[in-house]
Design an enzyme around this catalytic site. Structure first.
Site, PDB file in Angstrom:
ATOM      1  CG  ASP A  80      -0.369  -0.060   2.523  1.00  0.00           C
ATOM      2  OD1 ASP A  80       0.866  -0.199   2.607  1.00  0.00           O
ATOM      3  OD2 ASP A  80      -1.111   0.021   3.522  1.00  0.00           O
ATOM      4  CB  SER A  81       4.567   1.681  -0.318  1.00  0.00           C
ATOM      5  OG  SER A  81       4.697   0.546  -1.162  1.00  0.00           O
ATOM      6  CG  ASP A 117       0.654  -4.049   2.244  1.00  0.00           C
ATOM      7  OD1 ASP A 117       0.964  -4.927   3.071  1.00  0.00           O
ATOM      8  OD2 ASP A 117       1.406  -3.104   1.941  1.00  0.00           O
ATOM      9  CE  LYS A 155       3.621  -5.962   3.775  1.00  0.00           C
ATOM     10  NZ  LYS A 155       3.212  -4.733   4.492  1.00  0.00           N
ATOM     11  CD  GLU A 169       1.075  -1.409   8.113  1.00  0.00           C
ATOM     12  OE1 GLU A 169       0.887  -0.600   9.042  1.00  0.00           O
ATOM     13  OE2 GLU A 169       1.403  -1.067   6.967  1.00  0.00           O
ATOM     14  CD  GLU A 182       8.465  -0.195   7.082  1.00  0.00           C
ATOM     15  OE1 GLU A 182       7.471  -0.908   6.840  1.00  0.00           O
ATOM     16  OE2 GLU A 182       8.648   0.923   6.574  1.00  0.00           O
TER      17      GLU A 182
HETATM   18  O1  KIV Z   1       3.681  -1.092   1.521  1.00  0.00           O
HETATM   19  C1  KIV Z   1       4.856  -1.484   1.396  1.00  0.00           C
HETATM   20  O2  KIV Z   1       5.507  -1.295   0.364  1.00  0.00           O
HETATM   21  C2  KIV Z   1       5.463  -2.216   2.503  1.00  0.00           C
HETATM   22  C3  KIV Z   1       6.958  -2.397   2.482  1.00  0.00           C
HETATM   23  C4  KIV Z   1       7.640  -1.119   2.739  1.00  0.00           C
HETATM   24  C5  KIV Z   1       7.388  -3.467   3.384  1.00  0.00           C
HETATM   25  O3  KIV Z   1       4.783  -2.613   3.399  1.00  0.00           O
END
Ligand code: KIV
Length: 264
Positions: A44-45, A83, A112, A114, A180
């Site tokens: 989600d970056s 994510d 994934k 958090e 992270e």
């Molecule tokens: O969203 C993302 O790209 C991430 C990485 C920085 C691990 O969670």
């Protein structure tokens, strides 16, 4: 042929470092996959590096599905982790709905999320349904409004909490963990304690693998690059070459070096 979870597990058991890179569209996924990246993360970056937001919070489940579909069209051989965007896993029933969309419509291989103890029941539920789950501990970009972008686990108490969370996630059924921005010694300790791969970012060289954001590997940053990233394009002839150098550097453990470590 696309890699499966069992392929990653066997590389992990052999002690080979796992290479993960984010990708958000078909071309990025094609090139990452062609360079030998084993795990593509549709992170989600994308809210920051693609959409230009200041945080990952505005990203929606529909956008994650859309980007995952693009990635999976370009990806030939990598395993695809996706994510959960902010709040989509805040309630177990929302998490199930989001997981169905990401896997059935997007084509994700693993999801994934958090957090530590909070997400344990969700990890258990997803895992029981046959959904491979990746945890994410340390700096949590979705909690940045509360905790900021600081190094995590510096004090003995917070380091212990992170270790407990990591074990709890593994016991709940998580198959992989992203760590992270924690001190390298803590990342090493967590990696040693777990029997699932730990993929580090800004957490030193001793984890089971490394992940970076596509744009950072190629020096396409919207501001100042964090200390833990490396622009591989500065010593490469082309984007393909830079990606291949990233893969080779993680495999040969020449990345990250001491210069990329936030805390020993
Ligand atoms: O969203 C993302 O790209 C991430 C990485 C920085 C691990 O969670």
């Amino acid at each position: 042929m696309r890699r499966r979870l069992s392929d990653l597990k066997s590389l992990y058991r052999k002690g080979e470092k796992l290479v993960c890179l984010t990708a958000y569209d078909a071309a990025q996924a094609h090139w990452a996959s062609a360079a030998g990246v084993e795990i593509i993360l549709v992170g989600d970056s994308l809210g920051m590096v693609v959409q230009g937001h200041h945080t990952t919070l505005p990203v929606t489940i529909e956008q994650m599905v859309y980007h995952t579909q693009m990635v999976q069209r370009g990806n030939q051989q990598a395993y695809c982790v996706v994510d959960f965007p902010f709040m989509s896993d805040a309630r177990p029933e929302w998490a199930l709905e989001a997981a169905a969309k990401l896997m059935k419509e997007g084509g994700a291989n693993m999801l994934k999320l958090e957090g530590g103890q909070r997400v344990v029941p969700i990890v258990q539920q997803l895992s029981a349904l046959g959904v491979p789950v990746c945890g994410h501990l340390g700096l949590l970009p979705q909690s940045v409004e509360k905790h900021g972008y600081a190094l995590q686990g510096k004090e003995a108490s917070s380091a212990l909490r992170l270790l407990d969370d990591a074990v709890a996630l593994q016991n709940a059924g998580a198959e992989m963990l992203v760590l992270e921005c924690v001190p390298a010694s803590l990342a090493n300790e967590i990696t040693m304690q777990l029997s699932i791969p730990v993929i580090g970012i800004g957490s030193g060289a001793q984890t089971s693998g490394q992940v970076l954001v596509w744009h950072d590997v190629l020096g396409i940053t919207l501001g100042r690059a964090p200390k833990f990233v490396k622009n591989f394009l500065t010593e490469a002839d082309s984007i393909q070459d830079a990606l291949a150098q990233y893969v080779a550097a993680v495999k040969s453990q020449t990345f990250p070096t001491d210069q990329h470590i936030l805390a020993p």
